[in-house]
Write a protein that holds these residues in place. Structure first.
Motif, short mmCIF file in Angstrom:
data_model
loop_
_atom_site.label_atom_id
_atom_site.label_comp_id
_atom_site.label_asym_id
_atom_site.label_seq_id
_atom_site.Cartn_x
_atom_site.Cartn_y
_atom_site.Cartn_z
N PHE A 1 22.88 18.55 -17.96
CA PHE A 1 22.49 19.11 -16.67
C PHE A 1 23.68 19.83 -16.04
N TYR A 19 25.09 20.74 -12.18
CA TYR A 19 24.97 20.48 -10.75
C TYR A 19 25.94 21.36 -9.99
N GLN A 68 28.08 21.33 -6.27
CA GLN A 68 28.50 20.54 -5.10
C GLN A 68 29.24 21.48 -4.17
N LEU A 100 25.35 16.61 -4.23
CA LEU A 100 25.08 17.32 -5.48
C LEU A 100 23.67 17.89 -5.47
N LEU A 149 20.99 19.75 -8.16
CA LEU A 149 20.72 20.08 -9.56
C LEU A 149 20.37 21.55 -9.68
N ILE A 209 31.99 23.39 -6.37
CA ILE A 209 32.34 22.68 -7.60
C ILE A 209 31.08 22.65 -8.46
N LEU A 230 29.39 21.02 -11.78
CA LEU A 230 29.56 19.81 -12.57
C LEU A 230 28.57 19.78 -13.73
N LEU A 265 23.90 8.86 -15.49
CA LEU A 265 24.50 10.14 -15.82
C LEU A 265 26.00 9.99 -15.94
N PHE A 266 26.58 10.77 -16.83
CA PHE A 266 28.03 10.88 -16.92
C PHE A 266 28.40 12.31 -16.55
N PHE A 267 29.51 12.42 -15.83
CA PHE A 267 29.91 13.72 -15.29
C PHE A 267 31.23 14.18 -15.87
N GLY A 268 31.34 15.50 -16.00
CA GLY A 268 32.63 16.10 -16.26
C GLY A 268 33.47 16.10 -14.99
N GLU A 269 34.70 16.57 -15.12
CA GLU A 269 35.62 16.59 -13.99
C GLU A 269 35.28 17.67 -12.98
N GLY A 270 34.43 18.60 -13.39
CA GLY A 270 34.02 19.66 -12.47
C GLY A 270 34.87 20.91 -12.61
N ARG A 304 36.06 23.93 -10.14
CA ARG A 304 36.11 24.34 -8.73
C ARG A 304 36.30 25.84 -8.66
#
Lengths: 114, 114
Positions: B33, B35, B37, B43, B45, B90, B92, B103-108, B110
């Motif tokens: 996914f 997202y 922010q 967040l 989607l 940001i 994500l 869910l697991f997220f990347g660091e984003g 920016r």
């Protein structure tokens, strides 16, 4: 419509004191509930989840949360706050088996003062 | 769990240009996914990245503005096209593994658009 509410933009607590970050939800169906934490300039990290079973769930870093179906709440708690707990906390809900759709709350900034 | 790498971690872009964000996961995952922010907000989607087919976009997001690719089960890209200052956010990448609900997220990534 599905929604998640975090009524407090910010929570201030002294180090060593208990903390609570509030979350309420509105969904049609069985909710799966999650808490995430976001440190500055970082992505979201998973803390804990409620899927089924015991209403009190324990997660990372000493956090716990209690699912209350009658009050449609899933408040995040910790018995003794640390300065390093200062971060942005997000509550999220997904519906039943449809983990594809997550609804996030607006976030609560936790400030823990020494 | 899953380890997610996103790049770039941050960028400053000029209005009217496009930028592609890459997301690499260390294991094959079912769902990916993207997202957004926005500053000080929760967040939202953007879309679900589908392997081998067109992404599924949420209301308010269109393929012309946010084209997404997912050529395999471990990699996806999001392009932010014809950027304006309102796209400063940001972005994500997030994944869900087959055996868990969270869910697991990347660091984003920016992005600042001037």
């Amino acid at each position: 419509a599905q929604s998640v509410a975090q009524p407090e933009d910010q929570v201030n607590v002294a180090e060593g004191n208990p903390l609570t970050v509030k979350c309420t939800y509105s969904v049609s169906g069985n909710p799966y509930l999650f808490w995430y934490v976001q440190y500055p300039n970082r992505g979201l990290q998973f803390l804990l989840k409620y899927i089924t079973g015991d209403n009190l769930v324990k997660g990372s870093y000493g956090f716990e949360a209690e699912f209350n179906k009658s009050q449609t709440s899933f408040h995040l708690k910790k018995p003794s706050a640390l300065v390093s707990d200062s971060a942005l906390y997000f509550c999220a809900v997904s519906l039943g088996g449809n983990f594809n759709k997550f609804y996030f709350g607006s976030g609560t900034k936790l400030n823990v003062k020494p | 769990s899953a380890v997610i790498s996103q790049k770039p971690s941050r960028d400053i872009c000029q209005r009217g240009t496009s930028l592609t964000i890459q997301c690499q996961v260390d294991s094959q995952v079912t769902m990916m996914f993207w997202y957004r922010q926005q500053p000080g907000q929760s967040l939202t989607l953007i879309a679900t990245a589908n392997q081998g087919s067109e992404a599924t976009y949420e209301s308010g997001f269109v393929i012309d503005k946010f084209p997404i690719s997912r050529p395999n089960l471990t990699f996806s890209t999001l392009t932010v096209s014809n950027m304006s200052p309102e796209d400063s956010s940001i972005y994500l990448c997030s994944v869900r593994t087959r055996d868990t609900g969270e869910l697991f997220f990347g660091e984003g990534s920016r992005l600042t658009v001037l």
